[in-house]
Design a protein around this motif. Sequence first.
Motif, PDB file in Angstrom:
ATOM      1  N   TYR A   7     -48.013 -14.333 -56.056  1.00 15.80           N
ATOM      2  CA  TYR A   7     -47.329 -14.217 -54.898  1.00 15.80           C
ATOM      3  C   TYR A   7     -47.435 -13.478 -53.536  1.00 15.80           C
ATOM      4  O   TYR A   7     -47.606 -12.069 -53.750  1.00 15.80           O
ATOM      5  N   PHE A   8     -48.414 -13.923 -52.922  1.00 14.76           N
ATOM      6  CA  PHE A   8     -48.018 -13.137 -51.764  1.00 14.76           C
ATOM      7  C   PHE A   8     -47.378 -13.504 -50.258  1.00 14.76           C
ATOM      8  O   PHE A   8     -47.183 -15.057 -50.436  1.00 14.76           O
ATOM      9  N   VAL A   9     -45.879 -12.249 -50.178  1.00 16.83           N
ATOM     10  CA  VAL A   9     -44.697 -13.657 -49.387  1.00 16.83           C
ATOM     11  C   VAL A   9     -44.403 -12.134 -48.317  1.00 16.83           C
ATOM     12  O   VAL A   9     -44.197 -11.004 -47.742  1.00 16.83           O
ATOM     13  N   VAL A  10     -44.303 -12.835 -47.195  1.00 18.96           N
ATOM     14  CA  VAL A  10     -43.576 -12.594 -45.951  1.00 18.96           C
ATOM     15  C   VAL A  10     -41.756 -12.375 -45.709  1.00 18.96           C
ATOM     16  O   VAL A  10     -41.647 -13.690 -45.793  1.00 18.96           O
ATOM     17  N   CYS A  11     -40.987 -12.646 -45.453  1.00 19.88           N
ATOM     18  CA  CYS A  11     -39.626 -12.273 -45.759  1.00 19.88           C
ATOM     19  C   CYS A  11     -40.013 -11.736 -43.909  1.00 19.88           C
ATOM     20  O   CYS A  11     -40.084 -10.327 -43.499  1.00 19.88           O
ATOM     21  N   GLY A  12     -38.904 -12.594 -43.124  1.00 20.22           N
ATOM     22  CA  GLY A  12     -37.547 -11.772 -41.595  1.00 20.22           C
ATOM     23  C   GLY A  12     -37.307 -12.534 -41.454  1.00 20.22           C
ATOM     24  O   GLY A  12     -36.025 -13.402 -41.629  1.00 20.22           O
ATOM     25  N   ILE A  13     -37.128 -12.702 -40.199  1.00 17.59           N
ATOM     26  CA  ILE A  13     -36.654 -13.590 -39.221  1.00 17.59           C
ATOM     27  C   ILE A  13     -37.187 -14.495 -38.554  1.00 17.59           C
ATOM     28  O   ILE A  13     -38.519 -14.620 -38.086  1.00 17.59           O
ATOM     29  N   GLY A  14     -35.977 -15.597 -39.381  1.00 13.48           N
ATOM     30  CA  GLY A  14     -37.873 -17.285 -38.795  1.00 13.48           C
ATOM     31  C   GLY A  14     -37.369 -17.814 -37.667  1.00 13.48           C
ATOM     32  O   GLY A  14     -35.911 -17.443 -37.032  1.00 13.48           O
ATOM     33  N   PRO A  15     -37.058 -19.211 -37.655  1.00  9.41           N
ATOM     34  CA  PRO A  15     -36.503 -19.974 -36.772  1.00  9.41           C
ATOM     35  C   PRO A  15     -35.336 -19.635 -36.325  1.00  9.41           C
ATOM     36  O   PRO A  15     -34.721 -20.775 -36.229  1.00  9.41           O
ATOM     37  N   GLU A  16     -34.630 -20.036 -37.876  1.00  9.02           N
ATOM     38  CA  GLU A  16     -33.055 -20.116 -37.924  1.00  9.02           C
ATOM     39  C   GLU A  16     -32.061 -18.732 -38.388  1.00  9.02           C
ATOM     40  O   GLU A  16     -32.095 -17.993 -38.937  1.00  9.02           O
ATOM     41  N   GLU A 113     -37.111 -16.587 -27.233  1.00 10.48           N
ATOM     42  CA  GLU A 113     -37.013 -17.364 -26.244  1.00 10.48           C
ATOM     43  C   GLU A 113     -36.076 -18.236 -26.439  1.00 10.48           C
ATOM     44  O   GLU A 113     -35.296 -18.259 -25.957  1.00 10.48           O
ATOM     45  N   ALA A 114     -35.973 -18.653 -27.507  1.00  8.93           N
ATOM     46  CA  ALA A 114     -34.824 -19.415 -27.708  1.00  8.93           C
ATOM     47  C   ALA A 114     -34.004 -18.980 -27.480  1.00  8.93           C
ATOM     48  O   ALA A 114     -32.857 -19.811 -27.572  1.00  8.93           O
ATOM     49  N   TYR A 115     -33.140 -18.042 -28.317  1.00 10.99           N
ATOM     50  CA  TYR A 115     -32.136 -17.246 -29.113  1.00 10.99           C
ATOM     51  C   TYR A 115     -31.544 -16.075 -27.825  1.00 10.99           C
ATOM     52  O   TYR A 115     -30.834 -15.436 -27.646  1.00 10.99           O
ATOM     53  N   ARG A 116     -32.706 -16.337 -26.324  1.00 12.11           N
ATOM     54  CA  ARG A 116     -32.417 -15.054 -25.458  1.00 12.11           C
ATOM     55  C   ARG A 116     -32.426 -13.936 -25.982  1.00 12.11           C
ATOM     56  O   ARG A 116     -31.561 -13.134 -25.599  1.00 12.11           O
ATOM     57  N   ILE A 117     -33.550 -13.526 -26.789  1.00  9.28           N
ATOM     58  CA  ILE A 117     -32.791 -12.067 -27.415  1.00  9.28           C
ATOM     59  C   ILE A 117     -34.622 -10.998 -26.968  1.00  9.28           C
ATOM     60  O   ILE A 117     -34.882 -11.726 -25.536  1.00  9.28           O
ATOM     61  N   PRO A 118     -33.731 -10.462 -26.388  1.00 11.75           N
ATOM     62  CA  PRO A 118     -34.613  -9.306 -24.946  1.00 11.75           C
ATOM     63  C   PRO A 118     -36.439  -9.619 -25.114  1.00 11.75           C
ATOM     64  O   PRO A 118     -36.862  -8.595 -26.809  1.00 11.75           O
ATOM     65  N   ALA A 119     -37.210  -9.310 -23.722  1.00  7.59           N
ATOM     66  CA  ALA A 119     -38.037  -9.210 -24.316  1.00  7.59           C
ATOM     67  C   ALA A 119     -38.748  -7.777 -24.812  1.00  7.59           C
ATOM     68  O   ALA A 119     -38.412  -7.189 -24.687  1.00  7.59           O
ATOM     69  N   SER A 493     -49.128 -15.260 -38.938  1.00  7.73           N
ATOM     70  CA  SER A 493     -48.769 -15.837 -39.562  1.00  7.73           C
ATOM     71  C   SER A 493     -49.638 -16.522 -40.317  1.00  7.73           C
ATOM     72  O   SER A 493     -50.829 -16.287 -39.768  1.00  7.73           O
ATOM     73  N   ASN A 494     -49.442 -17.380 -41.272  1.00  5.57           N
ATOM     74  CA  ASN A 494     -50.652 -17.970 -41.870  1.00  5.57           C
ATOM     75  C   ASN A 494     -50.174 -19.315 -40.936  1.00  5.57           C
ATOM     76  O   ASN A 494     -48.971 -19.710 -40.296  1.00  5.57           O
ATOM     77  N   VAL A 495     -51.281 -19.842 -41.164  1.00  2.42           N
ATOM     78  CA  VAL A 495     -51.701 -21.431 -40.300  1.00  2.42           C
ATOM     79  C   VAL A 495     -50.118 -22.416 -41.068  1.00  2.42           C
ATOM     80  O   VAL A 495     -50.184 -22.875 -42.058  1.00  2.42           O
ATOM     81  N   ARG A 496     -49.703 -22.673 -40.040  1.00  2.00           N
ATOM     82  CA  ARG A 496     -49.200 -24.070 -40.423  1.00  2.00           C
ATOM     83  C   ARG A 496     -49.404 -25.287 -40.638  1.00  2.00           C
ATOM     84  O   ARG A 496     -50.001 -25.713 -39.963  1.00  2.00           O
ATOM     85  N   THR A 497     -49.014 -26.098 -40.884  1.00  2.00           N
ATOM     86  CA  THR A 497     -49.657 -27.844 -41.660  1.00  2.00           C
ATOM     87  C   THR A 497     -48.464 -28.116 -39.986  1.00  2.00           C
ATOM     88  O   THR A 497     -47.576 -27.927 -39.487  1.00  2.00           O
ATOM     89  N   GLU A 498     -48.989 -29.139 -39.771  1.00  2.00           N
ATOM     90  CA  GLU A 498     -48.093 -29.942 -38.407  1.00  2.00           C
ATOM     91  C   GLU A 498     -46.369 -30.395 -38.574  1.00  2.00           C
ATOM     92  O   GLU A 498     -46.224 -30.524 -37.977  1.00  2.00           O
ATOM     93  N   ARG A 505     -40.503 -25.846 -34.257  1.00  2.00           N
ATOM     94  CA  ARG A 505     -40.645 -26.913 -32.365  1.00  2.00           C
ATOM     95  C   ARG A 505     -38.645 -27.229 -32.765  1.00  2.00           C
ATOM     96  O   ARG A 505     -38.543 -27.069 -31.490  1.00  2.00           O
ATOM     97  N   GLN A 506     -38.558 -28.026 -33.521  1.00  2.00           N
ATOM     98  CA  GLN A 506     -37.563 -28.817 -33.198  1.00  2.00           C
ATOM     99  C   GLN A 506     -35.752 -27.955 -34.214  1.00  2.00           C
ATOM    100  O   GLN A 506     -34.967 -27.538 -33.193  1.00  2.00           O
ATOM    101  N   ILE A 507     -36.036 -27.066 -34.787  1.00  2.00           N
ATOM    102  CA  ILE A 507     -35.217 -26.105 -35.136  1.00  2.00           C
ATOM    103  C   ILE A 507     -34.386 -24.601 -33.909  1.00  2.00           C
ATOM    104  O   ILE A 507     -34.030 -24.554 -32.939  1.00  2.00           O
TER     105      ILE A 507
END
Length: 583
Positions: A7-16, A113-119, A493-498, A505-507
């Motif tokens: 595997y090649f894996v990327v970890c960090g801050i996601g949408p949640e 933008e969603a979490y009001r994190i400084p630009a 980012s890798n290409v995401r599925t629909e 977007r929902q999260i």
Amino acid sequence: MARVFEYFVVCGIGPEIRTLDGSKGYHGPEYYYLSSVLDQFPPLNHSLYTPPPPQLSTCVLPAGVQFYSSGFDSDDPSTFPRTYPIVLTEGDGSKIYVSCISFRDPVSEDIAEAYRIPANSFADKCICLVSRSPSFRILRNALEEIYSLCFLSDGSSKPLWDVISHLVSNVPLPTPGKNRVLFAIENCLLSVEAPPKEGLPHADISFQPLVQLLDVDNLITLFTAVLLERRILLRSNKYSLLTLVSEAICHLIYPFRWQHVYIPLLFFSGVDYIDAPTPYMMGLHSGVDTSNLAMDGVVVVDLEYNRICTTEEIPPIPEPELSSLRGDILKLLYPNVVGIDRMNAGGSSEHYSKVCSKPWGEEHDLQLRFIFLKFLASILGGYRNFIENTGTQVFNAQAFLKKRSRSTNQPPDPMITQFLDSQGFLDYLERGLGSDENNSNLLDKLQDAIGRGQNPTSILPSSSAEPEVITISDPDIGTSGLGAKYTYDRFPSNVRTEEQEEKRRQILASASGSFEYSGKLNSPPSMLVSKDSKDSLSPIERAAERDRMVLDIKVKLQGLWLRLLKLGATDDPLSSFEYGTIL
């Protein structure tokens, strides 16, 4: 066909976003946050390999994720990327080897933008190569090339994730002792091979850090503690040293295997596991506070200060084996290592650097491993005569100890007595019964060679034959246009599925709506955690949380069980606090 890279894996801050204690949302740069898997190749919906372990995202960023106001600064070493290996252990004892590079990467605009994190904020991110093969060097070299291709070069000739997918999908595991696999990442040629199975197990690490960080006496003390299956905690301010020293000491006890909990790099929030009552080997960053833990009986190995502390005595290796082992190690180190032992003898580092015959290399690694194998062959001389495999026991330890006492004119030695009672020794015997393993293991071969008066090194396989070279080419290199280059200002980012894009977007829409609602209520961040925050965990995050809970329960149950066994003769175990808690 098995491949080097699973595997090649990327970890960090996601949408949640959650803090380490589970509070949902962004609470400022002074907090540490849970890491999650952001991207991976192959994707989750493939069937080539089993999924990567759910605790991967937690373990590759042991401290958690932190936010920053700036990224890489060539004048500030604290912002530099960090390269380190980690080793994960599955339930069946098999190991997963991971090479990591952590670095500061810009926070995605939609998350900010969603979490009001400084630009223009940055956060920790980690890219990883995962393998079942202990090929530490090739994992590190390949990962560094991918990182360089993204950030430190003029760009790649094709999209970075196409480079990654070709690497993971096409590099086969070499046949041990038979072939060498050559492959390229853009213009960088890399190779991987494995030693013959008839020799010492594959150890693609340098043993130099082990002998540089610990003097000979402390090295032997640590070796003894591992052999006797104590609770061992390594401390260092470098992630890489914790893993390298843990792996090195495990190789030195060959042909025996560490049978217990093995976490060379413990994530910071798991510090309570150190109070587990059963044997373990863990590594913990020296910056993590352990002052509120009991630490009774724990062998604490401080790699920065060459110091070993424990409240329980570790029985010394008996003579004459101790003097022989110590002397052999000193003979190996004296011309090659400018270390603590030489300077303790009164010499200067300048003097000993001049007498070095050549730098430490793979030949020295082999010699060090062979020294410890000879020691084990010596203290277990004639052990095969006492293997019984009856209904009650596999090995007649008492008869073996009596025979040794007669030959040494000494009473039974505590160190050897405890070792013969270890799970590692029992596992070794059971692996050999009814199989061909012990007919080919080097311990038995060495004892036989010494008994016949042969050169001990004759048991090692010769490496005279040149391995067959297998070349893996990438047909797409150079075909993506007239010198076109792909460059990046962040790890892409890798290409995401629909489906993935819609879920993201929902999260983020939910997070943004929660923030606006909480703003109207003017509530402090600690009050914004919804009661069902865990219900929105992704399947991978939920599995990782389950694994952490299971380990926590195991640790606590083991402690309660041991306390239950120690109840007095007049105590009623069925009405005890321990029994009730276990139920």
